[in-house]
Design a protein around this motif. Structure first.
Motif, short mmCIF file in Angstrom:
data_model
loop_
_atom_site.label_atom_id
_atom_site.label_comp_id
_atom_site.label_asym_id
_atom_site.label_seq_id
_atom_site.Cartn_x
_atom_site.Cartn_y
_atom_site.Cartn_z
N THR A 198 12.28 -7.43 8.68
CA THR A 198 13.33 -7.04 9.61
C THR A 198 13.00 -7.58 11.00
O THR A 198 11.83 -7.84 11.33
CB THR A 198 13.48 -5.51 9.70
OG1 THR A 198 12.23 -4.92 10.09
CG2 THR A 198 13.91 -4.92 8.36
N GLU A 199 14.03 -7.71 11.82
CA GLU A 199 13.84 -8.08 13.22
C GLU A 199 13.67 -6.78 14.01
O GLU A 199 14.60 -6.00 14.15
CB GLU A 199 15.04 -8.88 13.75
CG GLU A 199 14.82 -9.39 15.18
CD GLU A 199 15.99 -10.21 15.70
OE1 GLU A 199 15.77 -11.32 16.21
OE2 GLU A 199 17.15 -9.72 15.59
N ILE A 200 12.46 -6.56 14.51
CA ILE A 200 12.18 -5.28 15.16
C ILE A 200 12.55 -5.30 16.64
O ILE A 200 12.81 -4.25 17.22
CB ILE A 200 10.70 -4.87 14.97
CG1 ILE A 200 9.76 -5.88 15.64
CG2 ILE A 200 10.37 -4.71 13.50
CD1 ILE A 200 8.32 -5.39 15.75
N LEU A 201 12.53 -6.48 17.25
CA LEU A 201 12.98 -6.71 18.62
C LEU A 201 13.58 -8.10 18.63
O LEU A 201 13.29 -8.91 17.74
CB LEU A 201 11.80 -6.63 19.61
CG LEU A 201 11.23 -5.24 19.90
CD1 LEU A 201 9.91 -5.36 20.65
CD2 LEU A 201 12.22 -4.40 20.70
N PRO A 202 14.41 -8.43 19.60
CA PRO A 202 15.01 -9.76 19.61
C PRO A 202 13.95 -10.86 19.53
O PRO A 202 13.03 -10.93 20.36
CB PRO A 202 15.75 -9.80 20.95
CG PRO A 202 16.10 -8.37 21.21
CD PRO A 202 14.92 -7.59 20.71
N GLY A 203 14.04 -11.69 18.48
CA GLY A 203 13.11 -12.79 18.31
C GLY A 203 11.79 -12.42 17.70
O GLY A 203 10.89 -13.27 17.58
N ILE A 204 11.60 -11.16 17.27
CA ILE A 204 10.34 -10.72 16.65
C ILE A 204 10.64 -10.17 15.26
O ILE A 204 11.31 -9.14 15.12
CB ILE A 204 9.62 -9.66 17.50
CG1 ILE A 204 9.34 -10.20 18.90
CG2 ILE A 204 8.32 -9.23 16.82
CD1 ILE A 204 8.71 -9.19 19.84
N HIS A 205 10.14 -10.85 14.24
CA HIS A 205 10.40 -10.48 12.85
C HIS A 205 9.12 -9.97 12.20
O HIS A 205 8.05 -10.59 12.32
CB HIS A 205 10.92 -11.68 12.06
CG HIS A 205 12.24 -12.19 12.55
ND1 HIS A 205 13.45 -11.92 11.94
CD2 HIS A 205 12.54 -12.98 13.62
CE1 HIS A 205 14.43 -12.50 12.60
NE2 HIS A 205 13.90 -13.15 13.63
N ALA A 206 9.21 -8.84 11.52
CA ALA A 206 8.06 -8.26 10.81
C ALA A 206 8.02 -8.80 9.38
O ALA A 206 9.05 -8.83 8.70
CB ALA A 206 8.18 -6.75 10.78
N HIS A 207 6.83 -9.21 8.95
CA HIS A 207 6.63 -9.70 7.59
C HIS A 207 5.54 -8.88 6.91
O HIS A 207 4.46 -8.67 7.50
CB HIS A 207 6.22 -11.18 7.60
CG HIS A 207 7.27 -12.10 8.14
ND1 HIS A 207 8.50 -12.26 7.55
CD2 HIS A 207 7.26 -12.92 9.23
CE1 HIS A 207 9.21 -13.14 8.24
NE2 HIS A 207 8.49 -13.55 9.28
N ALA A 208 5.79 -8.45 5.69
CA ALA A 208 4.78 -7.72 4.93
C ALA A 208 3.55 -8.60 4.74
O ALA A 208 3.65 -9.75 4.32
CB ALA A 208 5.35 -7.30 3.58
N SER A 209 2.40 -8.07 5.06
CA SER A 209 1.13 -8.76 4.83
C SER A 209 0.11 -7.73 4.35
O SER A 209 -0.97 -7.57 4.92
CB SER A 209 0.66 -9.49 6.09
OG SER A 209 0.69 -8.63 7.23
N PHE A 210 0.50 -7.01 3.30
CA PHE A 210 -0.28 -5.89 2.80
C PHE A 210 -1.60 -6.35 2.18
O PHE A 210 -1.77 -7.49 1.79
CB PHE A 210 0.52 -5.11 1.75
CG PHE A 210 1.87 -4.63 2.21
CD1 PHE A 210 2.17 -4.49 3.56
CD2 PHE A 210 2.86 -4.31 1.29
CE1 PHE A 210 3.41 -4.04 3.99
CE2 PHE A 210 4.11 -3.86 1.69
CZ PHE A 210 4.38 -3.72 3.04
N GLY A 211 -2.53 -5.42 2.07
CA GLY A 211 -3.81 -5.67 1.43
C GLY A 211 -4.96 -5.25 2.31
O GLY A 211 -5.82 -4.47 1.89
N HIS A 212 -5.00 -5.76 3.53
CA HIS A 212 -6.04 -5.31 4.45
C HIS A 212 -5.91 -3.81 4.65
O HIS A 212 -6.91 -3.08 4.67
CB HIS A 212 -5.93 -6.05 5.78
CG HIS A 212 -7.01 -5.70 6.75
ND1 HIS A 212 -8.33 -6.02 6.55
CD2 HIS A 212 -6.96 -5.03 7.94
CE1 HIS A 212 -9.04 -5.56 7.57
NE2 HIS A 212 -8.23 -4.96 8.42
N THR A 213 -4.69 -3.35 4.85
CA THR A 213 -4.33 -1.94 4.79
C THR A 213 -3.03 -1.83 4.00
O THR A 213 -2.37 -2.84 3.75
CB THR A 213 -4.14 -1.33 6.20
OG1 THR A 213 -3.10 -2.05 6.87
CG2 THR A 213 -5.42 -1.38 7.01
N PRO A 214 -2.64 -0.62 3.60
CA PRO A 214 -1.46 -0.49 2.73
C PRO A 214 -0.16 -1.00 3.33
O PRO A 214 0.75 -1.39 2.58
CB PRO A 214 -1.39 1.02 2.48
CG PRO A 214 -2.79 1.49 2.62
CD PRO A 214 -3.37 0.66 3.73
#
Length: 302
Positions: A198-214
């Motif tokens: 999802t885009e959490i702020l204009p121009g900033i997109h969150a990507h799942a990168s699980f494993g290091h933590t849940p």
């Protein structure tokens, strides 16, 4: 995209109030993406057992090739600051004073840039390990970044806010859960959670990168055709993680998922040549991924 590097020396002397503190140096990398300026600021470094890199004997050989032969390794801590004229965003907040004496230097680094805690509009967490979260409260256990909207992936928040989280961790990391729970309880009323992709702020997109933590998240900052990826601890060091990304990382809570995430990120970054910022990477953490000898290498050349 305009990219420069600079060293901020003598940050302790930046203000009279800090003149008595030891002279310190804070690495800062500036990337200009459209209207956004991105700096990496040093929170100091961690001193960790080499097994935190990887318990695999192959990791010892790789570390030796990098001149690291001690039973401990030093991990730099790079906090990312984004300013676009509207938002002033911190990605993670460092360790604060309660984790390791070699870390918790973010306030001095911000001072060196002339940025105050009150200037921060958003605090975005990659995950809730101590060196990324514990600097969020001041000496009175109040939010240090009092004007900021705090943001964390929902899966990550749900894991650490649960008092039972400690039962899932080994003995040495139970303090991680207690420390996260205390801080997240303070922040809960001002913390916004979000989902991956999802885009959490204009121009900033969150990507799942699980494993290091849940619920670990990476963040793609994009302005027009220019972009940069903040990978947090999904790529946790500048040597073994690149030379042998299929080795188990001792710091990952879910090692197998961590391997899959790391390999996918490295491949994407190598193909796209998108600049990246890693929390524990050298030279301020900013650079690129290159293919090398059937694996990868980190280069600070932007």
């Amino acid at each position: 995209m305009k990219i420069t590097r600079r060293r901020l020396l003598g940050a302790a002397a930046a203000t009279g109030a800090m003149a008595a503190l030891p002279r310190m140096s804070f690495a800062a990398t500036t990337m200009t993406l459209g209207a956004a300026e991105i700096d990496t600021l040093s929170d100091g470094h961690l001193v960790l057992p080499a097994s935190f890199v990887s318990p695999d004997p192959q990791a010892t050989e790789i570390l030796t090739g990098f001149g690291i032969t001690t039973p401990q390794v030093e991990a730099p801590c790079n906090v990312t600051l984004l300013r676009d004229g509207t938002h002033t965003v911190l990605f993670d907040v460092g360790a604060g004073p309660d984790f390791m004496p070699t870390a918790g230097k973010l306030s001095a680094a911000l001072d060196a840039l002339g940025v105050t805690p009150e200037d921060i509009t958003h605090v975005v967490f990659t995950h809730a390990h101590p060196d990324h979260l514990w600097g969020v409260l001041d000496d009175f256990d109040e939010p240090l970044f009092a004007n900021a909207q705090h943001m964390m992936g929902k899966a990550e928040f749900d894991f650490w806010i649960d008092p039972a989280a400690a039962e899932t961790l080994d003995e040495g990391r139970k303090v991680f859960a207690a420390g996260a729970l205390r801080r997240l309880q303070v922040l809960e009323d001002r913390l916004l959670t979000f989902s991956a992709e999802t885009e959490i702020l204009p121009g900033i997109h969150a990507h799942a990168s699980f494993g290091h933590t849940p619920g670990h998240m990476a963040f793609e900052i994009r302005q027009g055709n220019a972009a940069c990826m903040i990978v947090g601890d999904a790529i946790g060091n500048g040597h073994v993680a690149f030379a042998a990304p299929g080795l188990i990382a001792g710091a990952d809570q879910d090692p197998e998922t961590g391997i899959a995430t790391r390999q996918a990120l490295l491949d994407r970054l190598a193909v796209s040549q998108m600049p990246m910022i890693g929390y524990h990477l050298p030279d301020g953490g900013a650079g690129r991924v290159e293919r090398a000898d059937g694996a990868y290498r980190f280069t600070a050349e932007l």
